[in-house]
Design a protein around this motif. Structure first.
Motif, short mmCIF file in Angstrom:
data_model
loop_
_atom_site.label_atom_id
_atom_site.label_comp_id
_atom_site.label_asym_id
_atom_site.label_seq_id
_atom_site.Cartn_x
_atom_site.Cartn_y
_atom_site.Cartn_z
N UNK B 11 89.35 -73.11 -63.32
CA UNK B 11 89.88 -72.46 -64.53
C UNK B 11 88.74 -71.84 -65.30
N UNK B 12 88.91 -70.55 -65.69
CA UNK B 12 87.75 -69.85 -66.24
C UNK B 12 88.07 -69.21 -67.60
N UNK B 13 88.30 -70.06 -68.60
CA UNK B 13 88.44 -69.61 -69.98
C UNK B 13 87.15 -69.96 -70.74
N UNK B 14 87.28 -70.23 -72.04
CA UNK B 14 86.09 -70.55 -72.85
C UNK B 14 85.36 -71.78 -72.33
N UNK B 15 86.13 -72.83 -71.96
CA UNK B 15 85.49 -74.06 -71.49
C UNK B 15 84.80 -73.82 -70.15
N UNK B 16 85.46 -73.11 -69.23
CA UNK B 16 84.86 -72.80 -67.93
C UNK B 16 83.55 -72.04 -68.09
N UNK B 17 83.55 -71.09 -69.02
CA UNK B 17 82.31 -70.34 -69.28
C UNK B 17 81.23 -71.26 -69.85
N UNK B 18 81.65 -72.19 -70.71
CA UNK B 18 80.70 -73.17 -71.27
C UNK B 18 80.06 -74.00 -70.16
N UNK B 19 80.86 -74.37 -69.15
CA UNK B 19 80.33 -75.15 -68.02
C UNK B 19 79.33 -74.29 -67.23
N UNK B 20 79.69 -73.04 -66.99
CA UNK B 20 78.81 -72.14 -66.24
C UNK B 20 77.44 -72.05 -66.94
N UNK B 21 77.47 -71.94 -68.27
CA UNK B 21 76.22 -71.89 -69.05
C UNK B 21 75.50 -73.24 -69.00
N UNK B 22 76.27 -74.31 -69.19
CA UNK B 22 75.68 -75.65 -69.32
C UNK B 22 74.98 -76.14 -68.06
N UNK B 23 75.47 -75.73 -66.90
CA UNK B 23 74.86 -76.19 -65.65
C UNK B 23 73.38 -75.80 -65.60
N UNK B 272 79.64 -91.22 -87.19
CA UNK B 272 79.23 -90.36 -86.07
C UNK B 272 79.68 -88.96 -86.44
N UNK B 273 78.78 -88.00 -86.40
CA UNK B 273 79.21 -86.66 -86.79
C UNK B 273 78.62 -85.59 -85.91
N UNK B 274 79.33 -84.49 -85.83
CA UNK B 274 78.93 -83.34 -85.01
C UNK B 274 79.01 -82.08 -85.86
N UNK B 275 78.02 -81.20 -85.70
CA UNK B 275 78.06 -79.90 -86.36
C UNK B 275 77.70 -78.88 -85.27
N UNK B 276 78.71 -78.16 -84.81
CA UNK B 276 78.58 -77.39 -83.57
C UNK B 276 78.66 -75.90 -83.82
N UNK B 277 77.68 -75.16 -83.33
CA UNK B 277 77.78 -73.70 -83.38
C UNK B 277 78.83 -73.19 -82.40
N UNK B 278 78.98 -73.89 -81.28
CA UNK B 278 79.98 -73.48 -80.29
C UNK B 278 80.71 -74.70 -79.76
N UNK B 279 81.97 -74.78 -80.10
CA UNK B 279 82.83 -75.87 -79.64
C UNK B 279 82.92 -75.90 -78.10
N UNK B 280 83.25 -74.78 -77.44
CA UNK B 280 83.39 -74.85 -75.97
C UNK B 280 82.07 -75.18 -75.26
N UNK B 281 80.94 -74.65 -75.75
CA UNK B 281 79.67 -74.98 -75.08
C UNK B 281 79.32 -76.45 -75.26
N UNK B 282 79.63 -77.02 -76.43
CA UNK B 282 79.33 -78.43 -76.62
C UNK B 282 80.25 -79.30 -75.76
N UNK B 283 81.54 -78.99 -75.79
CA UNK B 283 82.49 -79.75 -74.97
C UNK B 283 82.05 -79.71 -73.51
N UNK B 284 81.63 -78.53 -73.04
CA UNK B 284 81.14 -78.40 -71.67
C UNK B 284 79.93 -79.30 -71.42
N UNK B 285 79.04 -79.40 -72.41
CA UNK B 285 77.85 -80.23 -72.24
C UNK B 285 78.21 -81.70 -72.11
N UNK B 286 79.21 -82.12 -72.88
CA UNK B 286 79.68 -83.51 -72.78
C UNK B 286 80.25 -83.74 -71.38
N UNK B 287 81.07 -82.81 -70.91
CA UNK B 287 81.69 -82.96 -69.59
C UNK B 287 80.63 -83.02 -68.49
#
Lengths: 329, 329
Positions: B11-23, B272-287
């Protein structure tokens, strides 16, 4: 109903008292006894029903205690006594000499493994919850920097150092982080602090003996090598009344912050922070939740020494898997 | 050198792109391919070297991918496609319909277990890291209350709802927590909020089509049932230029706070707190960090479905046990 987790307290200082209090907050636990190096008849527990025994007699309790919580001093006592107690019991401790943790791990691992026990070492909030977040944060944001700030909080070691100065009747020292340093980190600038004195300062509240020389004592505190000389230190002289009123609890706290990038212009900030009215009571609460976890791990067959990083968080909970998936996730 | 962990993106939406970057941020991982439901030739990946395949062909990659990261929609796609992919691969997903997690867990558990795979479900930051802290906090401070605040952050669903109104050319909606509500919690007062509207408000930035009726559209937004009517909503009309300049990133964040007592007058606060410039890139990093963990767990023999609560944090790290004990604890 499931049977309760049987807890022993080994060593009865501030942390041991915190455990005695904390067990009351956990319905699935019960206190079997407090084991002291002192004469048991000299000890008055917080709750009348708490039983006090000599630490010489722990062997008699081998099959009566599920988890022995080690509350003796970390610097001198644990390295010697930890591996001995780990031969008899599944243990949990708050060993906190960061530089010696690996050595301590090895000796605890040998003792525990050879005797089919499990030992969770270096638990509490730092080491402990802060370690957990350092590991989590750097794993999630590999391109970034961890920052740790302590305080505002009472430092036992520094308070003792001030109290030893002749003419000082009573004293506490609080470690205080600089707001500017915290804000720099939170802004995502990834500042470099060349020493810890750029991130915090020290505040002392001192009660003098009659006729003590104020100026001399202030100078002596501020010039004390290692403890105060390298830091910005502020000294307040107060009355014994004010001391008793405002400075007898043991507050502490701090932050772990990670500021990292996931792509060129994308900064991500993660923070874990604690603000504690009582450091020993909170540390005790952390140890008790992890006691529940290692009780389960031991029953599943894990032996040897482990750290908080090795414990799945689900095991800390008294909820079932279904409850966790329905209510917590 | 160890071989790299082979990642597939399904699946290649915002999260998929975040994974591509995060790898690229994780040296021990490599991207095998992106699998799309669309025509692969219609897709332009972020990096030229990323390979695009049809999701119809995933079976050909059964032995070429260690972890398949499911990046299709959570509401409609995952419940159907998750269990199918879990028959072929060890998977990780960010299923986020809290009310349906237990059902989803059961179907993923069956698929994964029967096919000797492992599936980590509901990963990300909420559910995910926030779940981890909800569980940790309530286990440590059983006498207390959990509070969750979201924002300031972009809500995709609410932005879409505004964009669908005739006359709206472009729009974003930010969820904003009330500082007063946060401060009440941090003060240790354990306030009771009868509804989420007492803790947050909604801020919209809207670009109008030419000749659109400003007042009518503002009214329509504010009266939209469920989405905006129950909340304090503020609408700003801005130019397309301003929109493109200031409102095209996907910031988000939030807090999990627990305020609890360890004894009668002793309050303890954990956050515990998060301040994220990009939600999908951060979610991808967690994954991706959790992908490393389940890669290890799978190799150790774990199968079926699990959540973040079941994963020891040490497994997220690429450090050895000795490095973790020496440098992180």
């Amino acid at each position: 109903m499931d049977k309760k987790i049987k807890i022993g307290i080994y060593g009865y200082g501030n942390l041991g008292k915190g455990i005695e209090i904390g067990i009351k907050n956990n319905k699935d636990m019960e206190l079997v006894g407090i084991f002291t190096h002192r004469n048991p008849t000299d000890i008055t527990p917080i709750y009348e029903e708490s039983k006090i025994y000599s630490s010489n007699n722990i062997e008699d309790f081998k099959d009566k205690i599920d988890i022995m919580i080690l509350c003796v001093g970390s610097a001198l006592d644990l390295p010697i006594e930890g591996p001995k107690v780990a031969k008899l019991f599944t243990t949990i401790d708050s060993f906190d000499t960061h530089a010696k943790i690996y050595n301590y791990y090895q000796s605890m691992n040998t003792s525990a493994k050879e005797n089919n026990n499990l030992s969770l070492i270096a638990c509490g909030w730092d080491p402990g919850l802060f370690s957990l977040n350092r590991c989590l944060f750097e794993s999630i944001l590999p391109l970034g920097e961890n920052y740790v700030f302590y305080g505002r909080g009472l430092s036992q070691g520094h308070s003792n150092a001030v109290r030893k100065i002749p003419g000082v009747k009573n004293a506490v020292q609080y470690t205080v982080p600089y707001d500017e340093a915290i804000n720099q980190v939170k802004s995502g600038k990834n500042p470099h602090f060349s020493s810890v004195k750029e991130t915090m300062w020290r505040e002392c509240f001192v009660v003098l003996e009659e006729n003590a020389d104020k100026e001399k004592i202030e100078k002596e505190i501020k010039q004390m090598p290692d403890y105060f000389a390298p830091y910005n230190t502020v000294v307040h002289f107060i009355s014994e009344d004010e001391f008793q009123k405002n400075h007898t609890s043991m507050p502490h706290g701090g932050f772990v912050l990670r500021s990292g990038k996931t792509s060129k212009n994308t900064n991500q900030l993660a923070e874990f922070s604690l603000k504690l009215d009582s450091n020993p009571e909170f540390t005790a609460s952390v140890l008790l939740a992890y006691a529940r976890a290692i009780y389960k791990m031991k029953n599943l067959g894990t032996t040897g020494a482990i750290s908080v990083l090795d414990v799945p968080i689900s095991l800390l909970s008294s909820k079932t898997k279904e409850e966790l998936l329905n209510k917590i996730i």
